[in-house]
Design a protein around this motif. Structure first.
Motif, PDB file in Angstrom:
ATOM      1  N   ARG A  53       0.830  -1.092  -0.150  1.00 36.92           N
ATOM      2  CA  ARG A  53      -0.108  -0.151  -0.018  1.00 36.92           C
ATOM      3  C   ARG A  53       0.836   1.351  -0.061  1.00 36.92           C
ATOM      4  O   ARG A  53       0.462   2.187  -0.646  1.00 36.92           O
ATOM      5  CB  ARG A  53      -1.023  -0.058   1.139  1.00 36.92           C
ATOM      6  CG  ARG A  53      -2.216  -1.020   1.044  1.00 36.92           C
ATOM      7  CD  ARG A  53      -3.177  -0.620   1.999  1.00 36.92           C
ATOM      8  NE  ARG A  53      -2.519  -0.797   3.404  1.00 36.92           N
ATOM      9  CZ  ARG A  53      -2.740  -1.784   4.140  1.00 36.92           C
ATOM     10  NH1 ARG A  53      -3.547  -3.013   3.594  1.00 36.92           N
ATOM     11  NH2 ARG A  53      -2.541  -1.967   5.412  1.00 36.92           N
ATOM     12  N   THR A  54       1.880   1.129   0.699  1.00 36.09           N
ATOM     13  CA  THR A  54       2.940   2.473   0.764  1.00 36.09           C
ATOM     14  C   THR A  54       3.402   2.819  -0.665  1.00 36.09           C
ATOM     15  O   THR A  54       3.348   3.680  -1.126  1.00 36.09           O
ATOM     16  CB  THR A  54       4.203   2.094   1.715  1.00 36.09           C
ATOM     17  OG1 THR A  54       3.384   1.903   3.145  1.00 36.09           O
ATOM     18  CG2 THR A  54       4.951   3.268   1.895  1.00 36.09           C
ATOM     19  N   VAL A  55       3.946   1.658  -1.293  1.00 36.64           N
ATOM     20  CA  VAL A  55       4.420   1.765  -2.592  1.00 36.64           C
ATOM     21  C   VAL A  55       3.495   2.565  -3.461  1.00 36.64           C
ATOM     22  O   VAL A  55       3.852   3.543  -4.204  1.00 36.64           O
ATOM     23  CB  VAL A  55       4.925   0.520  -3.178  1.00 36.64           C
ATOM     24  CG1 VAL A  55       5.515   0.511  -4.541  1.00 36.64           C
ATOM     25  CG2 VAL A  55       6.159   0.042  -2.150  1.00 36.64           C
ATOM     26  N   TYR A  56       2.175   1.793  -3.702  1.00 37.10           N
ATOM     27  CA  TYR A  56       1.330   2.519  -4.673  1.00 37.10           C
ATOM     28  C   TYR A  56       0.786   3.702  -4.390  1.00 37.10           C
ATOM     29  O   TYR A  56       0.382   4.609  -5.060  1.00 37.10           O
ATOM     30  CB  TYR A  56       0.407   1.518  -5.141  1.00 37.10           C
ATOM     31  CG  TYR A  56      -0.713   0.755  -4.233  1.00 37.10           C
ATOM     32  CD1 TYR A  56      -1.716   1.826  -3.739  1.00 37.10           C
ATOM     33  CD2 TYR A  56      -0.880  -0.377  -3.635  1.00 37.10           C
ATOM     34  CE1 TYR A  56      -2.842   1.363  -2.871  1.00 37.10           C
ATOM     35  CE2 TYR A  56      -1.809  -1.010  -2.868  1.00 37.10           C
ATOM     36  CZ  TYR A  56      -2.749   0.090  -2.298  1.00 37.10           C
ATOM     37  OH  TYR A  56      -3.637  -0.358  -1.468  1.00 37.10           O
ATOM     38  N   SER A  57       0.669   4.007  -3.089  1.00 38.06           N
ATOM     39  CA  SER A  57       0.304   5.363  -2.554  1.00 38.06           C
ATOM     40  C   SER A  57       1.291   6.335  -3.127  1.00 38.06           C
ATOM     41  O   SER A  57       0.994   7.544  -3.227  1.00 38.06           O
ATOM     42  CB  SER A  57       0.156   5.374  -0.837  1.00 38.06           C
ATOM     43  OG  SER A  57      -0.834   4.661  -0.634  1.00 38.06           O
ATOM     44  N   LEU A  58       2.571   6.077  -2.988  1.00 44.19           N
ATOM     45  CA  LEU A  58       3.790   6.994  -3.254  1.00 44.19           C
ATOM     46  C   LEU A  58       3.757   7.250  -4.658  1.00 44.19           C
ATOM     47  O   LEU A  58       3.878   8.420  -5.106  1.00 44.19           O
ATOM     48  CB  LEU A  58       5.133   6.355  -3.009  1.00 44.19           C
ATOM     49  CG  LEU A  58       5.583   6.530  -1.189  1.00 44.19           C
ATOM     50  CD1 LEU A  58       6.639   5.593  -1.222  1.00 44.19           C
ATOM     51  CD2 LEU A  58       5.850   7.716  -1.138  1.00 44.19           C
ATOM     52  N   PHE A  59       3.278   5.961  -5.550  1.00 39.42           N
ATOM     53  CA  PHE A  59       3.062   6.250  -6.968  1.00 39.42           C
ATOM     54  C   PHE A  59       1.955   7.334  -7.360  1.00 39.42           C
ATOM     55  O   PHE A  59       2.059   7.986  -8.238  1.00 39.42           O
ATOM     56  CB  PHE A  59       3.101   4.954  -7.704  1.00 39.42           C
ATOM     57  CG  PHE A  59       4.386   4.225  -7.713  1.00 39.42           C
ATOM     58  CD1 PHE A  59       5.575   5.031  -7.457  1.00 39.42           C
ATOM     59  CD2 PHE A  59       4.206   2.654  -7.812  1.00 39.42           C
ATOM     60  CE1 PHE A  59       6.948   4.085  -7.408  1.00 39.42           C
ATOM     61  CE2 PHE A  59       5.663   2.214  -7.518  1.00 39.42           C
ATOM     62  CZ  PHE A  59       6.657   2.676  -7.603  1.00 39.42           C
ATOM     63  N   TYR A  60       0.845   6.956  -6.676  1.00 40.53           N
ATOM     64  CA  TYR A  60      -0.393   7.936  -6.826  1.00 40.53           C
ATOM     65  C   TYR A  60       0.073   9.511  -6.336  1.00 40.53           C
ATOM     66  O   TYR A  60      -0.400  10.260  -6.849  1.00 40.53           O
ATOM     67  CB  TYR A  60      -1.296   7.218  -6.055  1.00 40.53           C
ATOM     68  CG  TYR A  60      -2.140   6.108  -6.808  1.00 40.53           C
ATOM     69  CD1 TYR A  60      -2.313   6.259  -8.062  1.00 40.53           C
ATOM     70  CD2 TYR A  60      -2.283   4.812  -6.183  1.00 40.53           C
ATOM     71  CE1 TYR A  60      -3.022   5.374  -8.872  1.00 40.53           C
ATOM     72  CE2 TYR A  60      -3.157   3.850  -6.922  1.00 40.53           C
ATOM     73  CZ  TYR A  60      -3.316   4.071  -8.348  1.00 40.53           C
ATOM     74  OH  TYR A  60      -3.763   2.951  -8.996  1.00 40.53           O
ATOM     75  N   LEU A  61       0.913   9.542  -5.307  1.00 40.99           N
ATOM     76  CA  LEU A  61       1.202  10.977  -4.833  1.00 40.99           C
ATOM     77  C   LEU A  61       1.781  11.494  -6.016  1.00 40.99           C
ATOM     78  O   LEU A  61       1.840  12.802  -5.995  1.00 40.99           O
ATOM     79  CB  LEU A  61       1.977  10.875  -3.680  1.00 40.99           C
ATOM     80  CG  LEU A  61       2.550  11.973  -2.794  1.00 40.99           C
ATOM     81  CD1 LEU A  61       1.360  12.945  -2.690  1.00 40.99           C
ATOM     82  CD2 LEU A  61       3.445  11.638  -1.655  1.00 40.99           C
ATOM     83  N   SER A  62       3.049  10.772  -6.548  1.00 43.72           N
ATOM     84  CA  SER A  62       3.674  11.411  -7.760  1.00 43.72           C
ATOM     85  C   SER A  62       2.666  11.947  -8.978  1.00 43.72           C
ATOM     86  O   SER A  62       2.959  12.857  -9.485  1.00 43.72           O
ATOM     87  CB  SER A  62       4.638  10.250  -8.246  1.00 43.72           C
ATOM     88  OG  SER A  62       5.260  10.584  -9.679  1.00 43.72           O
TER      89      SER A  62
END
Length: 353
Positions: A53-62
């Motif tokens: 969840r952290t990884v794809y949240s960071l990608f969506y934040l990007s």
């Protein structure tokens, strides 16, 4: 991975030197790899899910950062005529923050993905010849397939899709910024065809605005020149925009060195010539002068122009000579323009209709 099954590979592979070898009685023992230590995400499925969840949240934040950069380009335009410097600062700040967030989030997300979720097994890869056997090449393809399986790129749909979206979106702010290269609602060719120069307008020192006498110029001297009325224009009324088009280099060379075109015989005065300072490549300032060769040099991409030969291009990527400003003198010997430039100043691509 070795090539014992391929004699040709062994024949062409690196062979150690046949120099003298020294036998050591107590050689160092290869300690091997340290014991493998499992990560929390390897032992706890909940921790693995949190990391995902952290990884794809960071990608969506990007992705959000890229969208914000595009929005900031429209929300904070640089065409504010009342306070242009503040507008430019705000535009650069908010677009820069959006782009920085987009790229930083992709980087942190990719690192966290590799450290927390991708395969954590150590392995040793031996050196081998440049061209492997067919079996080796097939094994390399299998390695890519294994890497896909171990990284989870193919089966972790949320991470894969968010990464692709973030990478695609990170390019959009850069593409959006190209819009700022074209003047809004104005034909760039028409915009650069005319500058502030006009008939009988005095040549003045940059930035003082003091008029220049022809007698003050010695051979080999170079003077940065602006139209005299420009020094009286405040920055808020377009001073920099006008100066960027009208800036001129004034040079004096021996008259017998000048190879002037017949139609430009009266454009100079006793060896004094005036040329646009704006390079015809991409618009950099042509500010370096070689006194012995009479060449002007653009420091950005090394285009060179021959002052003695109507500023013809002798080296570099510039596509055409520097535009020449026709000059003369008044009754007191002060230099003034005979007219504006007779061709557009600046990069040649503005002339491509």
């Amino acid at each position: 991975m070795t090539h014992v099954d391929d004699p040709k590979a062994l024949e062409h592979s690196y062979q150690p030197s046949s120099g003298i070898a020294v036998k050591v009685d107590d050689p160092a023992v290869n300690p091997g790899l340290p014991p493998h230590r499992e990560r929390m995400t390897d032992k706890d499925p909940k921790a693995e899910k949190r990391a995902e969840r952290t990884v794809y949240s960071l990608f969506y934040l990007s992705l959000a950062g890229s969208i914000w950069a595009v929005a900031a380009y429209m929300l904070f335009p640089i065409e504010d005529q009342i306070n242009p410097l503040t507008a430019v600062r705000a535009n650069n700040l908010y677009i820069g923050l959006g782009i920085a967030l987009a790229l930083l989030a992709i980087g942190i997300g990719a690192i966290h993905w590799s450290k927390a979720l991708m395969s954590d097994k150590e392995f040793t890869e031996e050196r081998h010849a440049t061209r492997g056997s067919e079996e080796t090449r097939a094994a390399a393809i299998q390695d890519f397939a294994d890497a896909n399986e171990e990284s989870g790129f193919g089966r972790r749909a949320m991470i894969r899709n968010s990464l692709i979206a973030a990478i695609v979106a990170s390019v959009i702010p850069g593409i959006t910024l190209f819009r700022g290269l074209a003047p809004h609602g104005v034909d760039p060719v028409a915009l650069l065809k005319e500058t502030m120069w006009d008939k009988d307008m005095y040549l003045a020192h940059d930035p003082s605005g003091e008029r220049i006498k022809a007698s003050d110029l010695t051979y080999g001297s170079v003077v940065h020149v602006i139209p005299q009325p420009l020094s009286e224009i405040p920055h808020s009324d377009g001073y920099l925009e006008e100066k960027a088009k009208a800036i001129v280099l004034l040079v004096r060379v021996p008259e017998d060195k000048l190879n002037e075109l017949p139609e430009r015989k009266d454009w100079s005065y006793h060896g004094i010539v005036a040329y646009s300072k704006v390079c015809t490549h991409v618009g950099c300032p042509v500010a370096l002068y070689e006194q012995q060769t009479h060449h002007l040099l653009c420091p950005c991409h090394q285009s060179q122009f021959d002052i003695t030969n109507h500023a013809a291009v002798i080296f570099g990527p510039a596509a055409r000579p520097l535009p020449q400003l026709p000059i003369t003198v008044d009754d007191e010997g002060y230099l003034m323009a005979r007219s504006d430039f007779t061709e557009p100043v600046g990069p040649s691509f503005w002339e491509r209709h």
